[in-house]
Scaffold this motif. Structure first.
Motif, PDB file in Angstrom:
ATOM      1  N   MET A  49      63.797  12.224  35.372  1.00 42.32           N
ATOM      2  CA  MET A  49      63.775  13.668  35.544  1.00 42.32           C
ATOM      3  C   MET A  49      63.412  13.993  36.985  1.00 42.32           C
ATOM      4  O   MET A  49      62.853  13.166  37.711  1.00 42.32           O
ATOM      5  CB  MET A  49      62.776  14.300  34.584  1.00 42.32           C
ATOM      6  N   ALA A  50      63.749  15.265  37.398  1.00 42.86           N
ATOM      7  CA  ALA A  50      63.460  15.664  38.773  1.00 42.86           C
ATOM      8  C   ALA A  50      61.988  16.070  38.907  1.00 42.86           C
ATOM      9  O   ALA A  50      61.351  15.792  39.925  1.00 42.86           O
ATOM     10  CB  ALA A  50      64.364  16.822  39.172  1.00 42.86           C
ATOM     11  N   GLY A  51      61.422  16.749  37.878  1.00 42.65           N
ATOM     12  CA  GLY A  51      60.024  17.165  37.972  1.00 42.65           C
ATOM     13  C   GLY A  51      59.738  18.333  37.058  1.00 42.65           C
ATOM     14  O   GLY A  51      60.552  18.677  36.199  1.00 42.65           O
ATOM     15  N   TYR A  52      58.565  18.922  37.259  1.00 40.23           N
ATOM     16  CA  TYR A  52      58.209  20.093  36.464  1.00 40.23           C
ATOM     17  C   TYR A  52      57.443  21.046  37.362  1.00 40.23           C
ATOM     18  O   TYR A  52      56.894  20.666  38.409  1.00 40.23           O
ATOM     19  CB  TYR A  52      57.373  19.707  35.231  1.00 40.23           C
ATOM     20  N   THR A  53      57.396  22.286  36.926  1.00 41.97           N
ATOM     21  CA  THR A  53      56.647  23.326  37.657  1.00 41.97           C
ATOM     22  C   THR A  53      55.951  24.220  36.641  1.00 41.97           C
ATOM     23  O   THR A  53      56.475  24.417  35.529  1.00 41.97           O
ATOM     24  CB  THR A  53      57.602  24.179  38.520  1.00 41.97           C
ATOM     25  N   PRO A  54      54.800  24.799  36.990  1.00 42.69           N
ATOM     26  CA  PRO A  54      54.068  24.529  38.237  1.00 42.69           C
ATOM     27  C   PRO A  54      53.320  23.202  38.150  1.00 42.69           C
ATOM     28  O   PRO A  54      53.080  22.685  37.059  1.00 42.69           O
ATOM     29  CB  PRO A  54      53.108  25.708  38.315  1.00 42.69           C
ATOM     30  N   VAL A  55      52.978  22.681  39.307  1.00 50.31           N
ATOM     31  CA  VAL A  55      52.184  21.452  39.359  1.00 50.31           C
ATOM     32  C   VAL A  55      50.741  21.868  39.660  1.00 50.31           C
ATOM     33  O   VAL A  55      50.490  22.571  40.648  1.00 50.31           O
ATOM     34  CB  VAL A  55      52.721  20.499  40.445  1.00 50.31           C
ATOM     35  N   SER A  56      49.787  21.468  38.798  1.00 51.00           N
ATOM     36  CA  SER A  56      48.397  21.872  38.979  1.00 51.00           C
ATOM     37  C   SER A  56      47.474  20.741  38.527  1.00 51.00           C
ATOM     38  O   SER A  56      47.887  19.874  37.741  1.00 51.00           O
ATOM     39  CB  SER A  56      48.115  23.145  38.151  1.00 51.00           C
ATOM     40  N   GLY A  57      46.204  20.780  38.992  1.00 52.65           N
ATOM     41  CA  GLY A  57      45.247  19.752  38.574  1.00 52.65           C
ATOM     42  C   GLY A  57      44.831  19.927  37.124  1.00 52.65           C
ATOM     43  O   GLY A  57      44.511  18.951  36.443  1.00 52.65           O
ATOM     44  N   SER A  58      44.793  21.178  36.655  1.00 48.03           N
ATOM     45  CA  SER A  58      44.423  21.425  35.257  1.00 48.03           C
ATOM     46  C   SER A  58      45.208  22.624  34.754  1.00 48.03           C
ATOM     47  O   SER A  58      45.658  23.462  35.540  1.00 48.03           O
ATOM     48  CB  SER A  58      42.914  21.695  35.138  1.00 48.03           C
ATOM     49  N   TYR A  59      45.395  22.667  33.448  1.00 50.91           N
ATOM     50  CA  TYR A  59      46.180  23.741  32.850  1.00 50.91           C
ATOM     51  C   TYR A  59      45.346  24.371  31.733  1.00 50.91           C
ATOM     52  O   TYR A  59      44.760  23.675  30.914  1.00 50.91           O
ATOM     53  CB  TYR A  59      47.476  23.192  32.255  1.00 50.91           C
ATOM     54  N   ALA A  60      45.289  25.672  31.698  1.00 51.74           N
ATOM     55  CA  ALA A  60      44.571  26.397  30.651  1.00 51.74           C
ATOM     56  C   ALA A  60      45.395  26.379  29.376  1.00 51.74           C
ATOM     57  O   ALA A  60      46.612  26.190  29.397  1.00 51.74           O
ATOM     58  CB  ALA A  60      44.321  27.845  31.094  1.00 51.74           C
TER      59      ALA A  60
END
Length: 300
Positions: free
Chosen positions: A1-12
């Motif tokens: 795969m190309a990737g995902y967004t958004p990229v974050s350190g943690s997700y609520a």
């Protein structure tokens, strides 16, 4: 795969992430995942390679290349068709495997047909005289010219894979060269050309006085552009004069005798005899002498 967004350190909890695939791949499943109250994500999609089906065969095609897959938007993504001999591509010769997994439109193979051959000046005919003319049937046409004309160039034209004929020949008037002069000729007529198989096609020779034609006096301009064989002018020679009874002599006593030299012979008779008729004979253009005299006894 190309990737995902958004990229974050943690997700609520309740956050979403969107996946994208690399070129040549497509998503299977939902493109988004959600962070759940359990601290886990919903199921992630997968990126599967896009593969186009084998290219379709088209009527009267010779081949397509590459001839085997897999065909994908990033490898072996362009296929080129060629048609059988006598057929041409209509449309683009190439098709492309798209990101949709479908090919662009296929071309068609259409029979190549040359137009009817052109008429050329002074031609008699061409054959075959009717089409259709294609590179694989009735592909060669042969021209013939009218009488008195000759082909310049190849008599045949060929229907090519471009749908065009090779170059046409021309029909050119046949002209014989000026007739040859022959020894001791007086003239030939007609004395000027042009000489062709259709006009001024027969020339007649005459010889100088004292000469005669040996062979045919006429020559003919032929369709080959050559004359038939020329005659010769042969000197006319009369035979030695005949001896006559009771003659003393004739002069001149030796030849050759011709209508232009030594052409008159004079007879004399023995003593006691006299000429009866003309004492002279003449070598004529026929190669014969005029009538000989006789020696007649005097007093008879």
């Amino acid at each position: 795969m190309a990737g995902y967004t958004p990229v974050s350190g943690s997700y609520a909890i309740g956050s979403t992430v969107r996946y994208t695939c690399a070129t040549g791949y497509k998503l299977e499943g939902s493109s988004t995942i959600t962070c759940q109250a359990s601290g886990t994500w919903t199921s992630a999609p997968t990126c599967d390679q896009i593969v186009c089906r084998n290219p379709s065969s088209i009527s009267n095609m010779a081949s397509f290349t590459p001839s085997s897959g897999p065909y994908t938007p990033i490898s072996k993504n362009v296929v080129t068709y060629t048609c059988n001999t006598g057929y041409k591509i209509v449309g683009s010769a190439t098709i492309t495997c798209q990101d949709s997994g479908e090919w662009t439109n296929s071309p068609q193979c259409q029979k190549i047909v040359c137009p009817n051959p052109s008429s050329i000046s002074y031609m008699e005919s061409f054959s075959p005289s009717s089409g259709p003319y294609t590179p694989i049937s009735k592909n060669v046409v042969t021209y013939t010219c009218n009488t008195g004309y000759k082909i310049v160039g190849s008599a045949t034209i060929t229907c090519q894979n471009t749908g065009r004929w090779t170059a046409n020949p021309q029909c050119e008037q046949i002209v014989c060269p000026n007739p040859s002069s022959i020894s001791n000729m007086a003239s030939f007529a007609p004395s000027s050309g042009p000489y062709t198989p259709l006009s001024k096609n027969v020339v007649t020779y005459t010889c100088n006085a004292g000469y005669k034609i040996d062979g045919s006096a006429t020559i003919t301009c032929q369709n080959t552009g050559r004359w038939t064989a020329s005659p010769q002018c042969q000197q006319i020679v009369c035979p030695n004069p005949s001896s006559i009874s009771n003659m003393a002599s004739f002069t001149p006593s030796s030849g050759p005798y011709t209508p232009i030299t030594n052409n008159v012979v004079t007879y004399t008779c023995d003593a006691g005899y006299k000429i009866d008729g003309s004492a002279t004979i003449t070598c004529q253009n026929t190669g014969r002498w005029s009538t000989s005299p006789q020696c007649e006894q005097i007093g008879m």
